[in-house]
Design an enzyme around this catalytic site. Structure first.
Site, PDB file in Angstrom:
ATOM      1  CB  SER A  68      -0.949  -0.063   1.193  1.00 17.58           C
ATOM      2  OG  SER A  68      -1.896   0.955   1.124  1.00 17.58           O
ATOM      3  CG  ASP A 123      -7.118  -3.106  -2.529  1.00 14.88           C
ATOM      4  OD1 ASP A 123      -7.578  -2.127  -1.904  1.00 14.88           O
ATOM      5  OD2 ASP A 123      -5.915  -3.419  -2.515  1.00 14.88           O
ATOM      6  CG  HIS A 183      -5.739  -2.148   0.966  1.00 20.91           C
ATOM      7  ND1 HIS A 183      -5.235  -1.841  -0.276  1.00 20.91           N
ATOM      8  CD2 HIS A 183      -4.973  -1.476   1.851  1.00 20.91           C
ATOM      9  CE1 HIS A 183      -4.215  -1.003  -0.138  1.00 20.91           C
ATOM     10  NE2 HIS A 183      -4.035  -0.776   1.146  1.00 20.91           N
TER      11      HIS A 183
END
Ligand SMILES: *[C@@H]1O[C@H](CO)[C@@H](O)[C@H](O)[C@H]1NC(C)=O
Ligand SMILES: *[C@@H]1O[C@H](CO)[C@@H](O)[C@H](O)[C@H]1NC(C)=O
Length: 404
Positions: free
Chosen positions: A177, A345, A374
């Site tokens: 991320s 996600d 995610h």
């Protein structure tokens, strides 16, 4: 100014309207954190892993903790020189603990160590593991004057340089991320990327304008970032009273708060809900409001660029009216890249991921799982088989590690 004042008023009103009960369990966030003696002493050594705490100072004076796990439970395989260094970079509101909070058979950090890698763990400024600065304390406004741009240019580059210099070896990189935003911007710089052997990016992000997270979109439409700056709140800490108020504000009546995590990250197929209490002993970590503001700029404008200081501010700082963009095509074609992304996600949306892939000169190795959200990429109880086996063979194919 009038606009600012009315926004401020709006926020105060909203905060007053929020009822104290909230729609989710705040008590878990109000508990003290387990940070005493550092991450090695908290999680790794009790589970039988060798682990040393090290400190890396950035050019702008931050003192970052980096954990070093030289080998796994089975001891060294081959000589120390043979163990290839891998550096793990966590995401937003997370810390180095992220790689170790599931069981030793499920968490990537443990798995890499047990497969003979020399594991190094980054912790960016402002996280519970890296609260130090040579001059400022976390109570100073100046301590929080940064966004992911500084995390890339200073924190990531300093930590990787440290590992590179200590091990005399190019480094495998794994990021999740925000860790991938840091990597993709840093790797456009020749000095940084020449230290990298290969990069594995979980939920890669360089563009954010297709984000579907209801929670985040609501925060963007409420101008939460600008409101917090106006209110003089420079540290964003969801374990503080104000942080909990903000979560309540974003939840109140507008989404299913029983499933707050899903409303932020997207539905995670394989998240272990019964382990939530344990996760909350370590996360979420604080970040800066300026960082939130920079991320929201990306969502609003669809750009992958430096922080936008406004026309005059940009001109003074960059000599241009717009902040300079990071050009993914500047990442050398010779850097092997592996990416994993998920159909559920809500933050690294597949549309944005595909735009990132298009922008790169090289053709990354891709892993896609339709049911992954995610958080699954770091915490799924099945990630070992669904994701990490593939990641390990990518790393092995990039070196003589195939002998393992
Ligand atoms: C989920 O978490 C609980 C509590 O920590 C643990 O006992 C259980 O083994 C975990 N399940 C899996 C599949 O990892
Ligand atoms: C995606 O993840 C699910 C859940 O763990 C798993 O059952 C499935 O096999 C995975 N799909 C692929 C293509 O790996």
């Amino acid at each position: 100014m009038a606009k600012r004042a009315s926004l401020l008023l709006l926020l105060l009103l909203l905060l007053l309207l929020v009822d104290d009960g909230g729609c989710w369990d705040e008590s878990m966030l109000r508990r003290p954190l387990s940070t005493g003696n550092g991450l090695c002493a908290q999680i790794l050594r009790p589970l039988g892993y060798p682990c040393e705490e090290q400190t890396v100072q950035t050019k702008d004076g931050f003192l970052l903790s980096v954990q070093h796990i030289p080998h796994g439970r089975g001891g060294l395989r081959g000589s120390v020189e043979d163990a290839h260094p891998v550096f793990l970079q966590h995401g937003l509101f997370q810390g180095g603990d992220t790689w170790f909070v599931n069981s030793v058979d499920e968490s990537l950090g443990f798995i890499l160590a047990d497969h003979g890698f020399d594991v190094w763990v980054g912790n960016v400024r402002g996280t519970h593991w890296s609260p130090g600065h040579v001059e400022f304390s976390v109570h100073d406004k100046a301590f929080w004057d940064w966004s992911w741009e500084e995390l890339a240019e200073y924190d990531l580059v300093s930590m990787i340089s440290y590992v590179y210099a200590t091990t005399h070896s190019k480094v495998f990189f794994v990021g999740h991320s925000q860790g991938t935003i840091m990597a993709l911007s840093a790797f456009t710089m020749p000095d940084a990327v020449e230290m990298i052997e290969a990069a594995a990016l979980l939920c890669p992000i360089s563009y954010l304008d297709h984000i579907t997270s209801r929670f985040v979109l609501r925060a963007v439409s409420l101008h939460l970032d600008q409101l917090l700056i106006t209110l003089g709140l420079h540290q964003l800490n969801f374990r503080s009273d104000m942080g909990i108020q903000i979560l309540d504000l974003l939840c109140d009546g507008h989404m299913d708060c029983n499933n707050m995590l899903a409303s932020i990250t997207g539905e995670n197929c394989c998240f272990n809900m019964t382990r939530m209490d344990y996760y909350l002993e370590y996360e979420p970590h604080p970040s800066s409001t300026k960082n939130l503001n920079h991320l929201f700029q990306m969502i609003r404008k669809g750009t992958f660029a430096r922080y936008d200081y406004g026309l005059w501010g940009n001109f003074k700082r960059y000599g241009t009216l717009k902040p300079p963009a990071f050009n993914l095509a500047n990442i050398p074609k010779s850097l092997p890249i592996w990416m994993a992304y998920g159909g559920n996600d809500a933050l690294a949306d597949p549309t944005d991921v595909k735009r990132t892939i298009k922008g790169l000169k090289s053709k990354p190795v891709l892993l896609y799982n339709d049911s992954y959200g995610h958080i699954d990429f770091i915490m799924s109880v099945n990630a070992k088989d669904d994701v990490y086996a593939n990641l390990l063979s990518f790393f092995r194919s990039r070196s003589w590690l195939s002998s393992y």
